[in-house]
Design a protein around this motif. Structure first.
Motif, short mmCIF file in Angstrom:
data_model
loop_
_atom_site.label_atom_id
_atom_site.label_comp_id
_atom_site.label_asym_id
_atom_site.label_seq_id
_atom_site.Cartn_x
_atom_site.Cartn_y
_atom_site.Cartn_z
N GLN A 104 -12.17 -17.41 -42.94
CA GLN A 104 -11.35 -16.82 -43.40
C GLN A 104 -10.86 -16.77 -44.84
O GLN A 104 -10.41 -16.08 -45.42
CB GLN A 104 -9.81 -16.87 -42.63
N ASN A 185 -10.19 -9.56 -36.79
CA ASN A 185 -8.79 -9.23 -37.51
C ASN A 185 -8.50 -9.96 -38.87
O ASN A 185 -7.53 -9.73 -39.36
CB ASN A 185 -7.39 -9.67 -36.66
N ARG A 186 -9.63 -10.58 -39.43
CA ARG A 186 -9.15 -11.14 -40.56
C ARG A 186 -9.58 -10.22 -41.63
O ARG A 186 -10.09 -9.16 -41.74
CB ARG A 186 -10.39 -12.41 -40.91
N PRO A 187 -8.76 -10.50 -42.85
CA PRO A 187 -8.69 -9.39 -44.07
C PRO A 187 -10.09 -9.32 -44.70
O PRO A 187 -10.34 -8.28 -45.29
CB PRO A 187 -7.76 -9.82 -44.94
N PRO A 190 -14.24 -8.81 -41.91
CA PRO A 190 -14.04 -8.80 -40.67
C PRO A 190 -15.33 -8.38 -39.87
O PRO A 190 -16.19 -7.51 -40.51
CB PRO A 190 -12.87 -7.86 -40.28
#
Ligand code: DC
Length: 228
Positions: A104, A185-187, A190
């Motif tokens: 992340q 869902n990571r910014p 993804p």
């Protein structure tokens, strides 16, 4: 000038069979394959659980001396970290979960992006991971996105001889869903299919059937030139 990179990309969620397919495809074309999940896992093993909470400067100083390299091709492709072959020690869900949390962090992704592109500049590749088609090699010659339900992927993991942790199916399904959520869902970068990737639902397909779809697509795109 041809801007297309001599790279075939395979993205998809945990346990979908990316590594097996990348290895088999690489063996057929006689080029190397790059398992980028193994790079995130190597960093996770090196830094340990909870390292995603380390301060930026601490993370930076701990990863900067890690040097990744690739040797051989096809089935015999071997990834090294600081001249040590990466083996089964990285194949646990604990290491994978730390890898997913570290993945992340922009600094970690940028560090590995540089290493991945450097490896690709040295030899043609089948590169597999989460963001190969979308971020790392957007001009790859051929792009694939593999998918299958969490239940099917957990079952495959359970029967995977490389899986170093023997857990029950329900726990594996829960772990896969948790990692899916983190990765999708990571910014930054993804997990998602690139617009120009061929999406293959492998739920009801054998490895050979998926391989055939991939080979047909590569042929349709004009074939793959194994020379750099
Ligand atoms: O493919 P794998 O299960 O070995 O990957 C372990 C973790 O590393 C995965 O949950 C997310 C991260 N990863 C990533 O963010 N980007 C990649 N290209 C490859 C892996």
């Amino acid at each position: 000038m041809d801007e297309t990179l001599n790279v075939i990309t395979i993205d998809g969620p945990a346990g979908v069979g990316k590594t097996t397919l990348a290895r088999t495809l690489a063996a057929k074309i006689k080029i190397a394959f790059l398992d980028t999940g193994a790079m995130f896992r190597a960093i996770a093993l090196h830094l340990g659980p909870g390292s995603e909470k380390f301060a930026h400067n601490v993370l930076e100083s701990k990863v900067k001396d890690l040097n990744f390299s690739l040797q051989g091709f096809g089935e015999k492709t071997q990834l090294f970290c600081n001249n040590r072959p990466l083996g089964l020690e990285i194949r646990t869900e604990t290491v994978a979960m730390t890898a997913s949390k570290l993945a992340q962090i922009g600094l970690i992704r940028e560090f590995l992006a540089t290493a991945q592109r450097k490896i690709a500049s040295q030899s043609p590749l089948v590169a597999e991971g989460r963001d190969m088609s979308t971020v790392i090699f957007p001009t790859a010659r051929c792009k694939f996105f593999l998918d299958a339900s969490p239940e099917i992927r957990a079952n495959r993991r359970l029967n995977d001889p490389h899986n170093q942790e023997k857990t029950d199916l329900a726990t594996l399904i829960a772990q896969i869903k948790e990692r899916d959520a983190l990765d999708r869902n990571r910014p930054i970068a993804p997990l998602k299919a690139a617009d120009d990737a061929l999406v293959i639902d492998t739920s009801n397909l054998t490895i050979d059937a998926v391989l055939k779809i991939m080979e047909d697509e590569i042929r349709a795109k004009g074939g793959f030139n194994g020379q750099n």
